[in-house]
Design a protein around this motif. Structure first.
Motif, mmCIF file in Angstrom:
data_model
loop_
_atom_site.group_PDB
_atom_site.id
_atom_site.type_symbol
_atom_site.label_atom_id
_atom_site.label_comp_id
_atom_site.label_asym_id
_atom_site.label_seq_id
_atom_site.Cartn_x
_atom_site.Cartn_y
_atom_site.Cartn_z
ATOM 1 N N GLY A 136 6.127 29.172 -0.177
ATOM 2 C CA GLY A 136 6.186 28.230 0.933
ATOM 3 C C GLY A 136 7.625 27.997 1.347
ATOM 4 N N ARG A 137 7.848 26.894 2.049
ATOM 5 C CA ARG A 137 9.174 26.586 2.576
ATOM 6 C C ARG A 137 9.736 25.345 1.886
ATOM 7 N NH1 ARG A 137 11.536 27.088 8.283
ATOM 8 N NH2 ARG A 137 12.987 25.359 8.437
ATOM 9 N N VAL A 138 10.924 25.489 1.327
ATOM 10 C CA VAL A 138 11.622 24.380 0.683
ATOM 11 C C VAL A 138 12.805 24.009 1.561
ATOM 12 C CG1 VAL A 138 12.842 23.578 -1.373
ATOM 13 C CG2 VAL A 138 10.982 25.251 -1.604
ATOM 14 N N THR A 139 12.828 22.777 2.033
ATOM 15 C CA THR A 139 14.014 22.274 2.729
ATOM 16 C C THR A 139 14.725 21.329 1.761
ATOM 17 O OG1 THR A 139 12.740 20.487 3.752
ATOM 18 C CG2 THR A 139 13.035 22.501 5.039
ATOM 19 N N TYR A 140 16.031 21.379 1.776
ATOM 20 C CA TYR A 140 16.800 20.610 0.805
ATOM 21 C C TYR A 140 18.202 20.424 1.334
ATOM 22 C CZ TYR A 140 18.614 25.248 -0.452
ATOM 23 O OH TYR A 140 19.182 26.490 -0.421
ATOM 24 N N ASN A 141 18.973 19.620 0.635
ATOM 25 C CA ASN A 141 20.402 19.649 0.892
ATOM 26 C C ASN A 141 21.128 19.753 -0.430
ATOM 27 O OD1 ASN A 141 20.967 16.905 0.023
ATOM 28 N ND2 ASN A 141 20.327 16.190 2.032
ATOM 29 N N PHE A 142 22.259 20.401 -0.355
ATOM 30 C CA PHE A 142 23.172 20.512 -1.479
ATOM 31 C C PHE A 142 24.428 19.746 -1.096
ATOM 32 C CE2 PHE A 142 21.786 24.302 -4.123
ATOM 33 C CZ PHE A 142 21.933 23.644 -5.338
ATOM 34 N N SER A 143 24.850 18.847 -1.964
ATOM 35 C CA SER A 143 26.136 18.180 -1.789
ATOM 36 C C SER A 143 27.173 18.949 -2.598
ATOM 37 C CB SER A 143 26.073 16.736 -2.282
ATOM 38 O OG SER A 143 25.154 15.994 -1.517
ATOM 39 N N PRO A 161 20.067 23.359 4.171
ATOM 40 C CA PRO A 161 19.459 24.669 4.343
ATOM 41 C C PRO A 161 17.967 24.615 4.028
ATOM 42 C CG PRO A 161 20.532 24.589 2.239
ATOM 43 C CD PRO A 161 20.777 23.256 2.902
ATOM 44 N N PHE A 162 17.323 25.721 4.176
ATOM 45 C CA PHE A 162 15.968 25.874 3.670
ATOM 46 C C PHE A 162 15.869 27.231 3.008
ATOM 47 C CE2 PHE A 162 15.656 27.666 7.964
ATOM 48 C CZ PHE A 162 15.047 28.885 7.717
#
Length: 167
Positions: A136-143, A161-162
């Protein structure tokens, strides 16, 4: 059989600091626009499902391991980037919670007097790692933080990003 999917994140640290300023609050990092081309992700060609860029589609199956590593365009000589927080925004149930892992590596060290026989140096390194649970699709953010060559913090930033995971 599980595969390792190594995601390389290249950060244009110099331009980020110049254009976005020096944010000193790690709890409220500055957003790096995805359209800015200041962050670029890629992996092995046979694991790509599309093109590399600030977003990434990978071919992965449940039990595969994703590892994120970052570097700067100067290969950490002028600036260094360090990922410090992962935040799932959507599809977080598709992967295990990413965690940083510390490792000691033995890297080749060129010998100018004997270029065909490099020595080695022991270096501490790390990466962020998770296991793929479903496609599936994972949307996230990285700091991440940016430091100069003296180790002085230049700012805190993040991008959203995703990753599309396709079996």
């Amino acid at each position: 059989m599980s595969e390792f999917i190594n995601v390389l994140i290249a950060i244009d640290a110099e331009t980020i600091v110049e254009q976005l300023g020096k944010n000193t609050d790690p709890d409220h990092p500055t957003a790096v626009p995805n359209s800015s081309n200041l962050i670029y992700m890629t992996t092995r060609h046979n694991q790509l499902d599309g093109s590399p860029g600030s977003e990434l589609s990978v071919s992965a199956s449940p039990t595969d391991i994703i590892r994120w590593r970052e570097t700067t365009l100067s290969l950490n000589s002028s600036y260094t980037g360090i990922l410090y927080r992962f935040n799932a925004l959507g599809g977080g149930d598709l992967i295990s919670t990413p965690v940083p892992r510390s490792v000691v590596l033995h890297e080749p060290l060129p010998d100018s007097g004997n270029p065909l026989n490099p020595g080695t140096q022991e270096v501490n390194s790390y990466y962020w790692e998770c296991e793929v649970l479903k496609t599936g699709r994972v949307t996230y953010n990285f700091s991440f933080m940016i430091l100069n060559r003296k180790g002085e913090k230049q700012g805190y930033y993040f991008w959203d990003p995703f990753i599309n995971i396709r079996d």
